[in-house]
Design an enzyme around this catalytic site. Structure first.
Site, PDB file in Angstrom:
ATOM      1  N   ASP A 174      -2.570   1.294   0.658  1.00  0.00           N
ATOM      2  CA  ASP A 174      -3.170   0.322   1.576  1.00  0.00           C
ATOM      3  C   ASP A 174      -2.599  -1.066   1.254  1.00  0.00           C
ATOM      4  OD1 ASP A 174      -5.278  -0.010   3.657  1.00  0.00           O
ATOM      5  OD2 ASP A 174      -6.040  -1.443   2.188  1.00  0.00           O
ATOM      6  N   GLU A 178      -2.561  -0.398   8.367  1.00  0.00           N
ATOM      7  CA  GLU A 178      -1.737  -0.773   7.206  1.00  0.00           C
ATOM      8  C   GLU A 178      -1.841   0.271   6.102  1.00  0.00           C
ATOM      9  OE1 GLU A 178      -4.548  -2.092   8.189  1.00  0.00           O
ATOM     10  OE2 GLU A 178      -5.729  -2.938   6.554  1.00  0.00           O
TER      11      GLU A 178
END
Ligand SMILES: [Mg+2]
Length: 320
Positions: free
Chosen positions: A189, A233
């Site tokens: 992440d 993301e």
């Protein structure tokens, strides 16, 4: 040609840049094969030939041609039987088959099409019509292949998308059960990415994700490693035949690789530069467990990495 009909017999060359279509021609009479080969000589296609059904099946498995021109009456395996076997194999069933045969009854044609053939051409055939049909079917096959490929890729980064990842994970899990080797999964992440977008704009955010992916691609050297965009993301890497220690080392390299880019991120609480948090899980695939469990584990460790301050890798060994 009758009534001045002009069929488009322009070369097949520009159909799919970078790829030459392959056609397998199957007929038990060599002279028939010669005629077909002769007629496609000036086209930019690769021709494979088989004189009987068994050889045809072998060549289809080995080469996955884009089209099969298949005779029906052959000693041994008939064209019907070859068609049935190919259509019953999920890996090969999408390959279009055209019967080319002297069997010109309507019932024969209906039967051939009912087996899954895309077209049926009777001998003697008109060369321009045969060429036009081959061309049309090849064009369709190329477009279908392209669509299938695009459906698996993430538009922004060009790496496999979530859907493709789900398939790959299941496939690798099954392979892990067969080969008895551990398998790892890395979940990544980008830290405070919402802040990054808010600060630098979504355009810059997109560029940033592309850069992160290119760092990962450079560092993931093994062809078996599958990097995919999990969403937003978040990224995942499937590492087949990889134990916990190896996976941890790879994950750490990915984390450092991004940090070393020194991408300014003034609104991150983790670091003054763009960083990533990583959860790293390893399991021995078995039929008693499911690949989803590996994903859950990696997700759990990623959560832990974020909780502990981000810009770090957490794996099982690091959990108290
Ligand atoms: Mg024959």
């Amino acid at each position: 040609m009758a009534r001045g009909v002009e069929l488009n017999t322009e070369s097949l060359k520009n159909m799919m840049p970078g790829r030459t279509p392959t056609v397998l021609v199957v007929d038990d009479i060599p002279e028939n094969l010669d005629i077909l080969i002769e007629n496609f000589r000036d086209e930019d296609i690769e021709i494979l030939v088989a004189l009987h059904g068994k050889d045809a099946l072998r060549l289809v498995k080995e080469h996955k041609p884009d089209l099969v021109l298949l005779d029906i009456m052959m000693p041994g395996l008939s064209g019907y039987e070859v068609c049935k076997q190919l259509k019953a194999n999920p890996e090969l069933s999408d390959i279009p088959i055209i019967f080319i045969t002297a069997m010109d009854e309507m019932d024969d044609e209906a039967f051939g099409l009912s087996l899954g053939a895309i077209d049926y051409i009777t001998k003697p055939f008109s060369v321009p019509i045969l060429k036009a049909r081959v061309r049309n079917h090849l064009e369709l096959k190329m477009k279908t292949d392209l669509l299938a490929k695009l459906a698996c890729l993430d538009g922004l980064t060009g790496i496999p998308n979530r859907r493709h990842f789900d398939e790959m994970l299941k496939k690798e899990w099954s392979r892990g059960i067969r080969n008895g080797k551990p398998m790892s999964l890395i979940m990544i992440d980008v830290d405070y990415f919402k802040n990054y977008n808010d600060t630098y704009g979504h355009g810059q955010g997109d560029v940033c994700l592309q850069k992160v992916v290119s760092v990962f691609q450079t560092l993931l050297k093994r062809s078996s490693d599958v990097l995919a965009r999990y969403g937003g993301e978040e990224f995942v890497v499937v590492l087949p035949e990889t134990n916990g220690e190896q996976a941890l080392s790879i994950a750490e390299q990915l984390r450092i690789g991004v940090a070393e880019q020194d991408i300014l991120h003034s609104h991150s609480d983790a670091a003054p530069y763009l960083s990533v948090s990583i959860g790293c899980a390893t399991m021995q695939p078995s039929s008693e467990s499911e690949s989803a469990h590996l994903l859950e584990l990696a997700d759990k460790y990623l959560y832990e990495a974020k909780k502990q301050g981000r810009n770090r890798v957490i794996s099982e060994s690091a959990i108290p």
